[in-house]
Design a protein around this motif. Structure first.
Motif, PDB file in Angstrom:
ATOM      1  N   ASN A  55      24.402 114.600 -45.649  1.00 30.52           N
ATOM      2  CA  ASN A  55      24.968 115.988 -45.734  1.00 30.52           C
ATOM      3  C   ASN A  55      26.492 116.132 -45.764  1.00 30.52           C
ATOM      4  OD1 ASN A  55      22.465 117.134 -45.549  1.00 30.52           O
ATOM      5  ND2 ASN A  55      22.458 117.181 -43.280  1.00 30.52           N
ATOM      6  N   VAL A  56      27.006 116.794 -46.733  1.00 25.90           N
ATOM      7  CA  VAL A  56      28.366 116.864 -46.931  1.00 25.90           C
ATOM      8  C   VAL A  56      28.822 118.116 -45.867  1.00 25.90           C
ATOM      9  CG1 VAL A  56      30.101 117.822 -48.475  1.00 25.90           C
ATOM     10  CG2 VAL A  56      28.181 116.197 -49.305  1.00 25.90           C
ATOM     11  N   VAL A  69      12.003 119.426 -61.122  1.00 19.41           N
ATOM     12  CA  VAL A  69      12.562 120.333 -60.333  1.00 19.41           C
ATOM     13  C   VAL A  69      12.407 120.101 -58.864  1.00 19.41           C
ATOM     14  CG1 VAL A  69      12.149 123.015 -59.217  1.00 19.41           C
ATOM     15  CG2 VAL A  69      12.247 122.364 -62.030  1.00 19.41           C
ATOM     16  N   ARG A  70      10.931 119.656 -58.468  1.00 22.77           N
ATOM     17  CA  ARG A  70      11.098 119.430 -57.031  1.00 22.77           C
ATOM     18  C   ARG A  70      11.955 118.329 -56.585  1.00 22.77           C
ATOM     19  NH1 ARG A  70       5.836 118.282 -56.910  1.00 22.77           N
ATOM     20  NH2 ARG A  70       5.225 120.157 -55.814  1.00 22.77           N
ATOM     21  N   THR A  71      12.030 117.216 -57.292  1.00 21.62           N
ATOM     22  CA  THR A  71      13.103 116.037 -56.804  1.00 21.62           C
ATOM     23  C   THR A  71      14.368 116.596 -56.657  1.00 21.62           C
ATOM     24  OG1 THR A  71      11.502 114.594 -57.998  1.00 21.62           O
ATOM     25  CG2 THR A  71      13.798 113.914 -57.553  1.00 21.62           C
ATOM     26  N   GLU A  72      14.848 117.363 -58.081  1.00 22.48           N
ATOM     27  CA  GLU A  72      16.282 117.975 -57.737  1.00 22.48           C
ATOM     28  C   GLU A  72      16.549 118.905 -56.778  1.00 22.48           C
ATOM     29  OE1 GLU A  72      17.068 119.142 -61.765  1.00 22.48           O
ATOM     30  OE2 GLU A  72      17.208 117.359 -62.675  1.00 22.48           O
ATOM     31  N   ARG A  73      15.661 119.764 -56.460  1.00 20.85           N
ATOM     32  CA  ARG A  73      15.902 120.769 -55.584  1.00 20.85           C
ATOM     33  C   ARG A  73      15.991 120.304 -53.946  1.00 20.85           C
ATOM     34  NH1 ARG A  73      16.354 126.583 -56.153  1.00 20.85           N
ATOM     35  NH2 ARG A  73      15.726 127.174 -58.044  1.00 20.85           N
ATOM     36  N   LEU A  74      15.027 119.482 -53.670  1.00 22.42           N
ATOM     37  CA  LEU A  74      15.120 118.755 -52.293  1.00 22.42           C
ATOM     38  C   LEU A  74      16.212 117.689 -52.298  1.00 22.42           C
ATOM     39  CD1 LEU A  74      11.282 118.413 -51.901  1.00 22.42           C
ATOM     40  CD2 LEU A  74      12.689 120.156 -51.037  1.00 22.42           C
ATOM     41  N   ALA A  75      16.651 117.004 -53.223  1.00 19.12           N
ATOM     42  CA  ALA A  75      17.674 115.904 -53.380  1.00 19.12           C
ATOM     43  C   ALA A  75      18.878 116.804 -53.117  1.00 19.12           C
ATOM     44  CB  ALA A  75      17.668 115.363 -54.554  1.00 19.12           C
ATOM     45  N   LEU A 102      19.445 119.722 -51.488  1.00 16.58           N
ATOM     46  CA  LEU A 102      19.159 120.016 -50.042  1.00 16.58           C
ATOM     47  C   LEU A 102      19.786 118.746 -49.187  1.00 16.58           C
ATOM     48  CD1 LEU A 102      18.648 121.896 -47.830  1.00 16.58           C
ATOM     49  CD2 LEU A 102      16.324 121.368 -48.149  1.00 16.58           C
ATOM     50  N   ASP A 103      19.027 117.592 -49.555  1.00 15.33           N
ATOM     51  CA  ASP A 103      19.302 116.521 -48.453  1.00 15.33           C
ATOM     52  C   ASP A 103      20.873 116.362 -48.649  1.00 15.33           C
ATOM     53  OD1 ASP A 103      16.773 116.431 -47.810  1.00 15.33           O
ATOM     54  OD2 ASP A 103      16.091 115.202 -48.981  1.00 15.33           O
ATOM     55  N   GLU A 104      21.441 116.229 -49.803  1.00 16.32           N
ATOM     56  CA  GLU A 104      22.850 115.719 -50.013  1.00 16.32           C
ATOM     57  C   GLU A 104      23.792 116.779 -49.558  1.00 16.32           C
ATOM     58  OE1 GLU A 104      25.840 114.787 -53.819  1.00 16.32           O
ATOM     59  OE2 GLU A 104      23.795 115.175 -54.250  1.00 16.32           O
ATOM     60  N   LEU A 105      23.695 117.854 -49.855  1.00 18.48           N
ATOM     61  CA  LEU A 105      24.618 119.210 -49.376  1.00 18.48           C
ATOM     62  C   LEU A 105      24.325 119.734 -48.116  1.00 18.48           C
ATOM     63  CD1 LEU A 105      25.124 120.749 -52.974  1.00 18.48           C
ATOM     64  CD2 LEU A 105      26.507 118.781 -52.020  1.00 18.48           C
ATOM     65  N   GLY A 106      23.126 119.816 -47.628  1.00 25.17           N
ATOM     66  CA  GLY A 106      22.823 120.613 -46.675  1.00 25.17           C
ATOM     67  C   GLY A 106      22.726 122.053 -47.281  1.00 25.17           C
ATOM     68  N   ILE A 107      22.514 123.283 -46.140  1.00 20.78           N
ATOM     69  CA  ILE A 107      22.415 124.561 -46.529  1.00 20.78           C
ATOM     70  C   ILE A 107      23.869 125.081 -46.838  1.00 20.78           C
ATOM     71  CG2 ILE A 107      21.634 126.915 -45.825  1.00 20.78           C
ATOM     72  CD1 ILE A 107      19.291 125.208 -46.414  1.00 20.78           C
ATOM     73  N   ALA A 108      24.767 124.896 -46.093  1.00 17.59           N
ATOM     74  CA  ALA A 108      26.137 125.291 -46.095  1.00 17.59           C
ATOM     75  C   ALA A 108      26.485 124.678 -47.637  1.00 17.59           C
ATOM     76  CB  ALA A 108      27.002 125.030 -45.002  1.00 17.59           C
ATOM     77  N   GLY A 109      26.417 123.580 -47.758  1.00 16.78           N
ATOM     78  CA  GLY A 109      27.044 122.873 -48.885  1.00 16.78           C
ATOM     79  C   GLY A 109      26.423 123.597 -50.264  1.00 16.78           C
ATOM     80  N   ARG A 125      12.202 124.523 -47.945  1.00 15.41           N
ATOM     81  CA  ARG A 125      11.390 123.638 -48.251  1.00 15.41           C
ATOM     82  C   ARG A 125      10.038 123.949 -48.868  1.00 15.41           C
ATOM     83  NH1 ARG A 125      13.481 118.310 -47.731  1.00 15.41           N
ATOM     84  NH2 ARG A 125      15.241 118.338 -46.329  1.00 15.41           N
ATOM     85  N   GLN A 126       9.424 125.011 -47.948  1.00 12.70           N
ATOM     86  CA  GLN A 126       8.271 125.670 -48.383  1.00 12.70           C
ATOM     87  C   GLN A 126       8.417 126.335 -49.700  1.00 12.70           C
ATOM     88  OE1 GLN A 126       7.531 127.620 -44.587  1.00 12.70           O
ATOM     89  NE2 GLN A 126       5.570 126.319 -44.465  1.00 12.70           N
ATOM     90  N   ALA A 127       9.399 127.040 -49.732  1.00 14.72           N
ATOM     91  CA  ALA A 127       9.633 127.811 -50.915  1.00 14.72           C
ATOM     92  C   ALA A 127       9.831 127.203 -52.185  1.00 14.72           C
ATOM     93  CB  ALA A 127      10.837 128.883 -50.730  1.00 14.72           C
ATOM     94  N   VAL A 128      10.291 125.825 -52.237  1.00 18.97           N
ATOM     95  CA  VAL A 128      10.359 125.044 -53.411  1.00 18.97           C
ATOM     96  C   VAL A 128       9.020 124.653 -53.610  1.00 18.97           C
ATOM     97  CG1 VAL A 128      11.108 122.754 -54.086  1.00 18.97           C
ATOM     98  CG2 VAL A 128      12.669 123.957 -52.810  1.00 18.97           C
TER      99      VAL A 128
END
Length: 284
Positions: A2-3, A158-164, A166-173, A208-211
């Motif tokens: 997370n950044v 889309v699933r891969t990119e959206r979740l990646a 989130l994992d990389e930046l976190g919500i705030a990022g 994640r559920q919304a994705v």
């Protein structure tokens, strides 16, 4: 990883306005679950459903304009704000629609105009299929979803990119780096602040559920039988561009209505235009 990014904030005056004119409360809907809603005004009900990167508070400017003539209710979808998440890891549009039905029951709403923005349009359309209390449907920059068999390759991407992301930046990022895509280059700083702030308040699990909903839903296959419906889109929307929204309007048998000088979050960027559309829908 997370950044580390400071969460976007709103001016104190805007937070005070939100609490005063569009306050939040939790509504019990049975089984120990709650739905967080914001509400203002009195009269016939307009129920507003936000998109994947937003929340109930995003409707404040539109809601304030409608206060003299309507009871405006905006939910935080399951897993957003303080709303209880749905049980399934990958809930369907029908699962979200069922929770919306429970909310309408709890609020005693017998008739309403239902407004769905982006991912919220998928829930709205599903709800309108089976809930006679929804007398009119308004879809604003509707997301079509990736559930159709022909979209399997895009769905995985889309699933891969959206979740990646989130994992990389976190919500705030995500809020700091991605929220600008929701508005046009013409957007005011006021609109930019609101989309950043709303995105920064997402919950990891609910997002994640919304994705999964976005990836598995097929709006074009799930549209309700013929009913009064309007389809609108920001003329400058790059997320669900006019060409994609035109397909939804055509399937509904109506013309697409463009909101000038607006991107994806058109109701945040041009609340006067969207409030006018909703007022007209209320009047029939």
């Amino acid at each position: 990883m997370n950044v580390s990014t400071d969460a976007p904030t709103l001016p104190a005056s805007e937070l005070a306005r939100l609490d005063a004119s569009f306050p939040a409360r939790d509504v019990a809907v049975g089984g120990g679950a709650v739905v967080s809603v914001r509400e203002c005004g009195q009269g016939p009900a307009i129920v507003c459903l936000h998109g994947i990167g937003s929340g109930a508070a995003s409707w404040i400017d539109t809601a304030e304009l409608l206060t003299p003539q309507a009871r405006v209710i905006a939910w935080d979808a399951p897993g957003y704000g303080s709303s209880t998440p749905l049980e399934a890891a990958a809930p369907s549009a029908a699962d979200y629609a069922a929770r919306l039905g429970q909310l309408l029951d709890a609020l005693g709403i017998e008739s309403c105009v239902l407004v769905g923005h982006s991912l919220g349009a998928i829930t709205a359309a599903s709800a309108a299929r089976s809930n006679a209390r929804i007398r009119r449907l308004v879809l604003v920059s509707p997301a079509i979803g990736y559930g159709a068999a022909s979209r399997s390759e895009a769905r995985a991407k889309v699933r891969t990119e959206r979740l990646a992301t989130l994992d990389e930046l976190g919500i705030a990022g995500m809020a700091a780096k991605r929220s600008a895509r929701l508005v046009s280059d013409k957007a005011s700083e006021h609109a930019r602040q609101w989309v950043r702030w709303n995105m920064a308040r997402l919950n990891d699990h609910g997002y994640r559920q919304a994705v999964e909903l976005l990836c598995n839903a097929d709006l074009l296959a799930d549209l309700p039988p013929p009913m009064p419906v309007r389809v609108a889109c920001g003329a400058l929307d790059v997320v669900t561009p006019p060409a994609a929204c035109e397909e939804v309007a055509r399937k509904c048998g109506v013309r697409l209505e463009l909101v000038d000088d607006a991107g994806h979050a058109g109701y945040v960027e041009q609340p006067q235009a969207v409030a006018k559309l909703l007022s007209e829908s209320l009047a029939g």
